[in-house]
Design a protein around this motif. Structure first.
Motif, PDB file in Angstrom:
ATOM      1  N   PHE A   6       0.833  -1.198   0.000  1.00 51.31           N
ATOM      2  CA  PHE A   6       0.000   0.000   0.000  1.00 51.31           C
ATOM      3  C   PHE A   6       0.867   1.247   0.000  1.00 51.31           C
ATOM      4  N   VAL A 111      -8.830  -2.067  -6.237  1.00 50.16           N
ATOM      5  CA  VAL A 111      -8.170  -2.145  -4.935  1.00 50.16           C
ATOM      6  C   VAL A 111      -6.765  -2.699  -5.088  1.00 50.16           C
ATOM      7  N   PHE A 114      -3.263  -1.004  -5.054  1.00 50.52           N
ATOM      8  CA  PHE A 114      -2.551  -0.835  -3.792  1.00 50.52           C
ATOM      9  C   PHE A 114      -2.452   0.619  -3.354  1.00 50.52           C
ATOM     10  N   PHE A 119      -8.430   2.110  -1.912  1.00 46.25           N
ATOM     11  CA  PHE A 119      -8.911   1.097  -0.987  1.00 46.25           C
ATOM     12  C   PHE A 119      -9.981   1.667  -0.053  1.00 46.25           C
TER      13      PHE A 119
END
Length: 150
Positions: A6, A111, A114, A119
């Protein structure tokens, strides 16, 4: 190079090479699009379930022969006659299921960019969509086969 963890930032490539964000305005529009698609996913899931319940309840109004006893049931599936299990309502439910699955997979792929903002936009959109469109009628789910393993 794609990110494998992320990250936070305004530079995102979503789903297609031409959907790239390079400014805060385009990033905010991309997040809004993810949020709206998440809401739409929950709306379509609710419509699909309600249509399925409606179609099953409307089929129960017609007299149908009792099912054969389990002992005499054939081992191989035989296709029912016209007007049986293969009716227009079942076909429409299958189309709604396909559209909803496609939207769900697109959200999953978004999503998988990342990006933390994407997200959060998808998860918040799914949560708010569930709150607005799925009003607790999950207890009315119709089970075609009472066997838990089917």
């Amino acid at each position: 190079m794609m990110h494998m963890t992320f990250y936070w930032g305004k530079k995102v490539t979503l789903l297609f090479d031409f959907w790239r964000t390079d400014s805060w305005t385009s990033y905010a529009m991309a997040l809004l699009a993810c949020f709206i698609f998440s809401l739409f996913y929950q709306y379509m899931e609710d419509r699909r379930q309600r249509f399925r319940i409606f179609s099953i309840n409307s089929n129960r109004n017609y007299s149908q022969p009792p099912p054969p006893p389990a002992v005499n049931a054939p081992l191989l599936y035989t296709f029912p006659s016209v007007g049986g299990k293969w009716n227009s309502a079942r076909f429409a439910t299958a189309i709604l299921f396909g559209v909803n699955s496609a939207i769900g997979y697109m959200l999953m792929l978004a999503v998988m960019s990342f990006n933390g903002g994407v997200f959060i936009a998808v998860v918040v959109g799914l949560g708010i969509g569930y709150l607005f469109f799925r009003n607790g009628d999950e207890n009315d789910v119709v089970v075609d086969n009472p066997c838990a393993c089917a």
